[in-house]
Design a protein around this motif. Structure first.
Motif, PDB file in Angstrom:
ATOM      1  N   GLY A 152       0.803  -1.214   0.000  1.00 56.53           N
ATOM      2  CA  GLY A 152       0.000   0.000   0.000  1.00 56.53           C
ATOM      3  C   GLY A 152       0.834   1.261   0.000  1.00 56.53           C
ATOM      4  O   GLY A 152       0.553   2.219  -0.726  1.00 56.53           O
ATOM      5  N   GLY A 153       1.877   1.254   0.853  1.00 56.83           N
ATOM      6  CA  GLY A 153       2.724   2.434   0.955  1.00 56.83           C
ATOM      7  C   GLY A 153       3.378   2.800  -0.374  1.00 56.83           C
ATOM      8  O   GLY A 153       3.221   3.922  -0.857  1.00 56.83           O
ATOM      9  N   PRO A 154       4.132   1.873  -0.952  1.00 54.41           N
ATOM     10  CA  PRO A 154       4.773   2.168  -2.238  1.00 54.41           C
ATOM     11  C   PRO A 154       3.783   2.568  -3.333  1.00 54.41           C
ATOM     12  O   PRO A 154       4.072   3.487  -4.107  1.00 54.41           O
ATOM     13  N   VAL A 155       2.630   1.920  -3.396  1.00 54.44           N
ATOM     14  CA  VAL A 155       1.650   2.301  -4.429  1.00 54.44           C
ATOM     15  C   VAL A 155       1.224   3.754  -4.224  1.00 54.44           C
ATOM     16  O   VAL A 155       1.112   4.533  -5.173  1.00 54.44           O
ATOM     17  N   PHE A 156       1.000   4.125  -2.978  1.00 53.38           N
ATOM     18  CA  PHE A 156       0.616   5.483  -2.628  1.00 53.38           C
ATOM     19  C   PHE A 156       1.710   6.472  -3.049  1.00 53.38           C
ATOM     20  O   PHE A 156       1.459   7.502  -3.681  1.00 53.38           O
ATOM     21  N   GLY A 157       2.947   6.095  -2.732  1.00 50.25           N
ATOM     22  CA  GLY A 157       4.069   6.955  -3.093  1.00 50.25           C
ATOM     23  C   GLY A 157       4.197   7.118  -4.600  1.00 50.25           C
ATOM     24  O   GLY A 157       4.486   8.207  -5.098  1.00 50.25           O
ATOM     25  N   ILE A 158       3.950   6.035  -5.326  1.00 50.76           N
ATOM     26  CA  ILE A 158       4.026   6.075  -6.785  1.00 50.76           C
ATOM     27  C   ILE A 158       2.953   7.008  -7.349  1.00 50.76           C
ATOM     28  O   ILE A 158       3.214   7.802  -8.262  1.00 50.76           O
ATOM     29  N   LEU A 159       1.751   6.928  -6.794  1.00 51.15           N
ATOM     30  CA  LEU A 159       0.680   7.818  -7.262  1.00 51.15           C
ATOM     31  C   LEU A 159       1.071   9.283  -7.070  1.00 51.15           C
ATOM     32  O   LEU A 159       0.894  10.112  -7.960  1.00 51.15           O
ATOM     33  N   ALA A 160       1.632   9.581  -5.899  1.00 50.65           N
ATOM     34  CA  ALA A 160       2.037  10.954  -5.618  1.00 50.65           C
ATOM     35  C   ALA A 160       3.081  11.440  -6.622  1.00 50.65           C
ATOM     36  O   ALA A 160       2.978  12.538  -7.170  1.00 50.65           O
ATOM     37  N   ALA A 161       4.070  10.583  -6.880  1.00 52.98           N
ATOM     38  CA  ALA A 161       5.131  10.969  -7.809  1.00 52.98           C
ATOM     39  C   ALA A 161       4.583  11.117  -9.223  1.00 52.98           C
ATOM     40  O   ALA A 161       5.016  11.992  -9.980  1.00 52.98           O
ATOM     41  N   LEU A 162       3.627  10.281  -9.571  1.00 49.59           N
ATOM     42  CA  LEU A 162       3.023  10.342 -10.903  1.00 49.59           C
ATOM     43  C   LEU A 162       2.322  11.680 -11.116  1.00 49.59           C
ATOM     44  O   LEU A 162       2.454  12.308 -12.162  1.00 49.59           O
ATOM     45  N   VAL A 163       1.584  12.114 -10.103  1.00 47.35           N
ATOM     46  CA  VAL A 163       0.879  13.387 -10.212  1.00 47.35           C
ATOM     47  C   VAL A 163       1.876  14.527 -10.387  1.00 47.35           C
ATOM     48  O   VAL A 163       1.681  15.436 -11.201  1.00 47.35           O
ATOM     49  N   TRP A 164       2.966  14.460  -9.636  1.00 50.22           N
ATOM     50  CA  TRP A 164       3.986  15.501  -9.764  1.00 50.22           C
ATOM     51  C   TRP A 164       4.547  15.516 -11.179  1.00 50.22           C
ATOM     52  O   TRP A 164       4.730  16.562 -11.800  1.00 50.22           O
ATOM     53  N   LEU A 192      -7.294   3.527  -3.279  1.00 49.15           N
ATOM     54  CA  LEU A 192      -6.086   3.214  -2.518  1.00 49.15           C
ATOM     55  C   LEU A 192      -6.297   3.386  -1.019  1.00 49.15           C
ATOM     56  O   LEU A 192      -5.996   2.504  -0.219  1.00 49.15           O
ATOM     57  N   ILE A 226      -6.210   0.349   1.579  1.00 46.88           N
ATOM     58  CA  ILE A 226      -5.188   0.330   2.622  1.00 46.88           C
ATOM     59  C   ILE A 226      -5.851   0.277   4.001  1.00 46.88           C
ATOM     60  O   ILE A 226      -5.369  -0.383   4.911  1.00 46.88           O
ATOM     61  N   THR A 255       2.777   1.903   6.533  1.00 46.50           N
ATOM     62  CA  THR A 255       2.300   2.229   5.186  1.00 46.50           C
ATOM     63  C   THR A 255       2.653   3.666   4.859  1.00 46.50           C
ATOM     64  O   THR A 255       3.182   3.979   3.796  1.00 46.50           O
ATOM     65  N   SER A 267       6.419   4.146   4.416  1.00 46.88           N
ATOM     66  CA  SER A 267       6.929   3.592   3.158  1.00 46.88           C
ATOM     67  C   SER A 267       6.425   4.401   1.966  1.00 46.88           C
ATOM     68  O   SER A 267       7.099   4.493   0.945  1.00 46.88           O
ATOM     69  N   ALA A 268       5.251   5.026   2.115  1.00 43.70           N
ATOM     70  CA  ALA A 268       4.757   5.899   1.047  1.00 43.70           C
ATOM     71  C   ALA A 268       5.678   7.107   0.906  1.00 43.70           C
ATOM     72  O   ALA A 268       6.058   7.493  -0.206  1.00 43.70           O
ATOM     73  N   THR A 322       8.995   5.998  -0.594  1.00 44.80           N
ATOM     74  CA  THR A 322       8.869   5.725  -2.024  1.00 44.80           C
ATOM     75  C   THR A 322       8.797   7.020  -2.814  1.00 44.80           C
ATOM     76  O   THR A 322       9.485   7.188  -3.827  1.00 44.80           O
ATOM     77  N   ALA A 323       7.949   7.947  -2.341  1.00 45.44           N
ATOM     78  CA  ALA A 323       7.808   9.225  -3.036  1.00 45.44           C
ATOM     79  C   ALA A 323       9.142   9.962  -3.045  1.00 45.44           C
ATOM     80  O   ALA A 323       9.557  10.519  -4.061  1.00 45.44           O
ATOM     81  N   LEU A 352      11.457   8.433  -5.596  1.00 44.41           N
ATOM     82  CA  LEU A 352      11.035   8.756  -6.959  1.00 44.41           C
ATOM     83  C   LEU A 352      11.297  10.217  -7.288  1.00 44.41           C
ATOM     84  O   LEU A 352      11.715  10.549  -8.387  1.00 44.41           O
ATOM     85  N   TYR A 353      11.052  11.107  -6.333  1.00 42.06           N
ATOM     86  CA  TYR A 353      11.321  12.530  -6.557  1.00 42.06           C
ATOM     87  C   TYR A 353      12.802  12.754  -6.804  1.00 42.06           C
ATOM     88  O   TYR A 353      13.200  13.515  -7.688  1.00 42.06           O
ATOM     89  N   MET A 360      13.570  11.520 -10.280  1.00 37.31           N
ATOM     90  CA  MET A 360      12.952  12.331 -11.344  1.00 37.31           C
ATOM     91  C   MET A 360      13.576  13.707 -11.464  1.00 37.31           C
ATOM     92  O   MET A 360      13.799  14.208 -12.554  1.00 37.31           O
TER      93      MET A 360
END
Lengths: 210, 136
Positions: free
Chosen positions: A14-26, B17, B21, B43, B46-47, B50-51, B54-55, B58
């Motif tokens: 759940g955490g990583p998916v959430f983080g991915i969504l946030a980065a995608l929006v950015w 989501l 969750i 959760t 880790s969110a 992850t962000a 990725l930031y 990117m």
């Protein structure tokens, strides 16, 4: 794989998916995924100054850039602006990150808010937990207020949430997820404030309930 | 892709989501706040991690701009936290709860919208600090 729909997601998914969504929006919008801002936009509606800004952006797209450049020159002086330009020219491989992408129209924000509810609906239906009822569940009834008496608490609590998130400039996704991921001091402070308070109040509620 | 379609997708994804969750479950949220269950906290962490990763990949850097800390972050945060513990909602979760069929969330939502509506008039007199916003 059915656990994806029937059980609550484990933290490592759940955490990583959430983080991915946030980065995608950015990546796609140049803005943070954030909800309280959309609520603010929708509630404020389009007032005269917003309309004027939008019209300027449509009719004279360079006017805003020019004005920003002027303001920057006034604030920092020519030398600083020149130095910044030279730096970015010297490092062409570093992508110039727009600090903020174009603002989406109000209707898009409204769409997003409605679709958040639809997302909840989809999740409940697919997991077989779709059973509309008044309450927020047993735990809420026990800890906060049962049945109809919850109405007053939810209204007042909701007002605190709406007012608080706008005052703080963000909510759990805005400050909590994105702001902290980008190491923004204001986000750390806001996140600590709302998490800390929620924790304290929750302990209090638990003590009062027993 | 049209901006409305994109924003619709973000909303759908976020709502789905958060529900999957379990952030929209008051019992689970409460368990996170009193540290009796660490799943939601992990959760969230880790969110953020992850962000952050990725930031960094990117944009080649994390820090955007030095946003100044303001009293507004603290006062707003405390107010929000109080409301969150009482309702189990942040603006998105109230919407998710409604979608999930927890109809009491309508009341929460009315409160959230009203509170948001109250902000501009109250801001000048009672909440005179400007928080730099993370907002869209």
């Amino acid at each position: 794989m059915s656990w994806l729909l029937t059980e609550h997601w484990p933290w490592w998914f759940g955490g990583p998916v959430f983080g991915i969504l946030a980065a995608l929006v950015w990546r796609l919008e140049g803005r943070f995924l954030a909800v309280s801002g959309s609520v603010g936009r929708v509630v404020d509606g389009e007032d005269a100054s917003r309309r004027a800004m939008r019209q300027i952006a449509e009719q004279q797209p360079d006017a805003l850039d020019e004005a920003l450049l002027q303001a920057t020159l006034e604030a920092f002086g020519e030398d600083e602006v020149e130095a910044a330009r030279a730096l970015s020219e010297a490092n062409p491989e570093v992508p110039s990150v727009p600090l903020v992408g174009p603002s989406a129209p109000l209707s898009a924000h409204l769409t997003m808010l409605v679709m958040i509810a639809v997302g909840g609906l989809l999740s409940a239906m697919l997991s077989g937990a779709w059973q509309p009822a008044f309450g927020l569940g047993e735990a809420h009834a026990e800890l906060v207020a049962p049945g109809a008496s919850a109405i007053v608490v939810l209204l007042i609590g909701g007002i605190f949430v709406g007012l608080g998130t706008r005052t703080a400039g963000g909510c759990t996704t805005g400050h909590g997820l994105n702001g902290c991921a980008r190491l923004l001091p204001s986000s750390f402070v806001a996140t600590a404030a709302f998490f800390g308070t929620a924790i304290a109040v929750s302990f209090l509620l638990e003590a009062l309930a027993s | 892709m049209n901006v409305h379609l994109r924003y619709a997708f973000y909303g759908l994804g976020l709502g789905f989501l958060l529900s999957r969750i379990g952030f929209s479950d008051y019992g689970e949220l409460h368990a996170m706040f009193v540290f009796s269950d660490f799943r939601l906290l992990l959760t969230f962490c880790s969110a953020v991690a992850t962000a952050m990763a990725l930031y960094a990949v990117m944009d080649r850097r994390l820090l955007l701009t030095r946003k100044n800390i303001s009293m507004a972050n603290i006062v707003g945060g405390v107010l929000f936290g109080l409301g969150w513990a009482l309702t189990g909602a942040c603006p998105s979760l109230a919407l998710v709860n409604l979608g999930e069929g927890k109809l009491a969330a309508i009341v929460t939502l009315v409160g959230v919208l009203f509170g948001a509506y109250l902000y501009p008039p109250l801001a000048r007199r009672l909440l005179p600090w400007r928080a730099e916003s993370c907002e869209a």
